[in-house]
Design an enzyme around this catalytic site. Structure first.
Site, mmCIF file in Angstrom:
data_model
loop_
_atom_site.group_PDB
_atom_site.id
_atom_site.type_symbol
_atom_site.label_atom_id
_atom_site.label_comp_id
_atom_site.label_asym_id
_atom_site.label_seq_id
_atom_site.Cartn_x
_atom_site.Cartn_y
_atom_site.Cartn_z
ATOM 1 N N SER A 121 0.822 -1.205 0.000
ATOM 2 C CA SER A 121 0.000 0.000 0.000
ATOM 3 C C SER A 121 0.860 1.260 0.000
ATOM 4 C CB SER A 121 -0.955 -0.037 1.199
ATOM 5 O OG SER A 121 -1.904 0.990 1.114
ATOM 6 N N HIS A 122 0.701 2.102 1.017
ATOM 7 C CA HIS A 122 1.381 3.392 1.072
ATOM 8 C C HIS A 122 2.775 3.297 1.682
ATOM 9 C CE1 HIS A 122 -0.866 2.584 4.708
ATOM 10 N NE2 HIS A 122 -0.023 3.327 5.369
ATOM 11 N N ASP A 292 -2.239 6.450 -3.613
ATOM 12 C CA ASP A 292 -1.159 5.649 -3.041
ATOM 13 C C ASP A 292 -0.670 4.629 -4.059
ATOM 14 O OD1 ASP A 292 -3.194 3.750 -2.999
ATOM 15 O OD2 ASP A 292 -2.738 3.040 -0.976
ATOM 16 N N ASP A 294 -1.003 1.376 -4.647
ATOM 17 C CA ASP A 294 -1.872 0.392 -5.304
ATOM 18 C C ASP A 294 -3.232 0.951 -5.688
ATOM 19 O OD1 ASP A 294 -2.453 0.458 -2.497
ATOM 20 O OD2 ASP A 294 -3.587 -1.391 -2.698
ATOM 21 N N ASP A 296 -5.838 2.338 -3.995
ATOM 22 C CA ASP A 296 -7.089 2.269 -3.243
ATOM 23 C C ASP A 296 -7.281 3.477 -2.324
ATOM 24 O OD1 ASP A 296 -5.144 1.543 -1.416
ATOM 25 O OD2 ASP A 296 -6.151 -0.277 -0.717
ATOM 26 N N ARG A 297 -6.221 4.223 -2.054
ATOM 27 C CA ARG A 297 -6.334 5.416 -1.212
ATOM 28 C C ARG A 297 -6.121 6.667 -2.064
ATOM 29 N NH1 ARG A 297 -4.799 3.613 4.477
ATOM 30 N NH2 ARG A 297 -4.225 1.434 4.222
ATOM 31 N N LYS A 393 -11.726 -0.431 -1.270
ATOM 32 C CA LYS A 393 -11.709 1.021 -1.404
ATOM 33 C C LYS A 393 -11.113 1.361 -2.759
ATOM 34 C CE LYS A 393 -7.772 1.028 1.854
ATOM 35 N NZ LYS A 393 -8.024 -0.197 2.613
#
Length: 567
Positions: A121-122, A292, A294, A296-297, A393
């Site tokens: 992720s982030h 981010d 991937d 999703d954010r 998300k």
């Protein structure tokens, strides 16, 4: 010349004790996956073996990554092991790239048994960064607690893994590749697919693309600035926002996926997306967003750098769902948020006479609500929002939702948010992250804090800070009972609710890369008076933060002078 079948090899190994996946899969320093012999192979075998053999044989799985360092090497191993373990078909994004929302979309569209996403992720990338493996199940959403426990159980006793070490695939060419394996009746198939196309088709059926295109290209063109942060979203931003919706090519920056994300954490917040913040403060652009690694954010900024708190973002989208064709057609059945997220969404749900579900942190809890038809929109304070179009998300979906609202209302981001506050009130909200803490010290800090707030005397305690007096109404360790299947999730965070609806939440986070523990402190205060909606967040929440620091003694017990990140 006829080629001989590829051999299936059984290799001996020994179990690892630290392979129970967390909220976002298994995350470790990249060096652990790359350097520890069989660490990657053990986890992939545990993941594959957790699927019932009858379901696994001949099934289809999706594989994608956010492009971080070690992804290509890991995909090769995953392909070799999937073939050896009876998987019939793998669908993989071109060059190994697929955003997390796209993986969820494809799983659902082709009815795959699940998908493996290589992302942390982030978290930072590169050889010195983090790496992660996430398994999404057949509904397209993250693994449930039951699935994670099965993977963990297999990992603790694993003695061998199956692999086809001679199998090689070409990730750079769209199309089908087939392989004959020893002792297998059917060939093993790999399909390399365009990373964006299926996801784009889905978005076309959700939003009014012509309205968004008019917003971005018309005489009163909205100038946007989008930062893909050198993660997986670059190809999606270029194809969808620029090629499809007409935004100028220079609207999108940092769109080339890099293995180390350009040397910065791919985290869309005010701390790390500084180039976006600076560009927006210049006043040239009316709308800004960052994603981010991937996808999703996301983060939304308005003109002059006006920051949209993620808790406000999901509430604003909820209040304006009628501007999105998908919801005009399907309606809204309910909303959900994580417990740590502000109650801004609750006020919208109440006004719309819809159910509001408060869940633990982790998108998997929303999946059950959506699958049962209870929830249409959900969000978390950690820059994640999504709807029932998939079970993840979805950063780009959220950006298109904002652009749809902007187009329909013909207003800028700040005006939309301020009118929302005027109607529903403002929930001032912030989060303090203390990262890289000693796990032992963290455990005892949280244990002792729970003892303090669980004492009967605490429930009637008053805290005076300056001219503010906060009276405790309720204090507990949050517990969630799933309304769908009755499963219980305990120990989901300590929360203190005051009589004026202010809140403090203390929670240990499971989204790190294995280097120490993280404690997050959340503070929230509600303000109805529009005359008081323009105050500085830290000034408003300062007294609550002072109470949090006092009752937790976090600085004294950790040796820290302050948090690593404030959002």
């Amino acid at each position: 010349m006829e080629t001989s079948p590829i051999p299936v090899v059984t290799a001996q190994t020994a179990p690892f004790e630290d392979q129970r996946p967390g909220t976002n899969g298994l995350r470790r320093k990249t060096a652990v996956f790359e350097g520890k012999k069989n660490y990657l192979q053990n986890y992939i075998q545990s993941l594959l073996s957790s699927i019932d053999l009858r379901d696994r044989q001949g099934c289809t799985m999706v594989v994608g990554s956010d492009g971080r360092y070690f992804s290509r090497a890991a995909i090769e191993v995953i392909v070799q092991m999937a073939a050896a373990n009876g998987i019939g078909r793998l669908v993989i994004g071109l060059n190994g790239l697929l955003s997390t929302p796209a993986v969820s979309c494809i799983i659902r569209k082709i009815k795959a048994i699940g998908g493996i996403i290589l992302t942390a992720s982030h978290n930072p990338g590169g050889p010195g960064g983090d790496f992660g493996i996430k398994f999404n199940v057949a509904n397209g959403g993250p693994s449930t607690d039951t699935v994670m426990e099965r993977i963990s159980q297999v990992s603790r006793t694993l003695e061998e893994y199956a692999i086809c070490p001679d199998l090689r695939i070409d990730l750079s060419r769209v199309g089908r590749q087939e392989f004959d394996l020893e002792n297998k009746f059917k060939p093993f198939r790999v399909e390399i697919v365009d990373s964006v196309e299926v996801y784009l088709q889905m978005l076309r059926n959700i939003f009014d693309f012509s309205a968004i295109k008019s917003l971005l290209t018309g005489p009163d063109q909205l100038k946007i600035h989008i930062d893909a942060m050198n993660g997986v979203m670059g190809p999606y931003v270029r194809r969808i926002l620029c090629d499809e919706l007409g935004a100028p090519a220079n609207s999108a920056v940092n769109c080339v996926p890099l293995e180390d994300f350009g040397g910065r954490p791919p985290e869309p917040n005010l701390t790390y997306a500084t180039s976006l913040v600076d560009a927006m403060k210049g006043g040239e652009f009316g709308f800004g967003a960052a994603f981010d690694a991937d996808g999703d954010r996301y983060m939304i900024l308005g003109e002059n750098g006006f920051f949209v708190n993620p808790s406000d973002s999901v509430a604003v989208i909820a209040a304006n769902l009628s501007n999105i064709p998908y919801f005009r057609q399907h309606g809204a059945r309910g909303f959900a948020r994580s417990m740590a997220t502000s109650a801004a969404l609750d006020r919208v749900a109440k006004a719309m006479k819809l159910a509001l579900y408060e869940t633990p942190t982790g998108w998997r809890y929303f999946g059950n609500l959506m699958d049962s038809g209870r929830c249409s929109l959900c969000g978390e304070e950690s820059f994640g929002t999504g709807s029932d179009h998939i079970r993840e998300k979805d950063g780009l979906w959220s950006v298109l939702a904002w652009l749809s609202i902007t187009a329909a209302r013909k207003q800028g981001v700040e005006q939309i948010v301020r009118e929302h506050w005027a109607r529903f009130g403002r929930n001032y909200f912030c989060r303090f992250d203390y990262e890289g803490l000693d796990p032992r010290a963290t455990f005892y800090l949280m244990r002792d804090l729970e003892t303090v707030i669980s004492d009967k005397a605490f429930s009637s305690q008053k805290f005076a800070v300056g001219d503010h007096v906060y009276s405790v109404e309720k204090a507990e360790n949050f517990e969630y009972i799933d309304p769908v299947d009755g499963t219980v999730a305990r120990n989901q965070g300590l929360r203190i609710i005051f009589t004026d609806s202010s809140r403090l939440v203390f929670r240990m986070s499971g989204s790190g890369g294995g280097t120490g523990a993280t404690i997050r402190i959340y503070a929230e205060s509600f303000e109805r008076d529009p005359e008081r909606h323009s105050r500085e967040t830290q000034v408003v929440l300062g007294p609550l933060i002072a109470i949090a620091l006092k009752i937790s003694n976090i600085h004294e017990r950790t040796g820290r002078r302050g948090p690593n990140i404030i959002t």
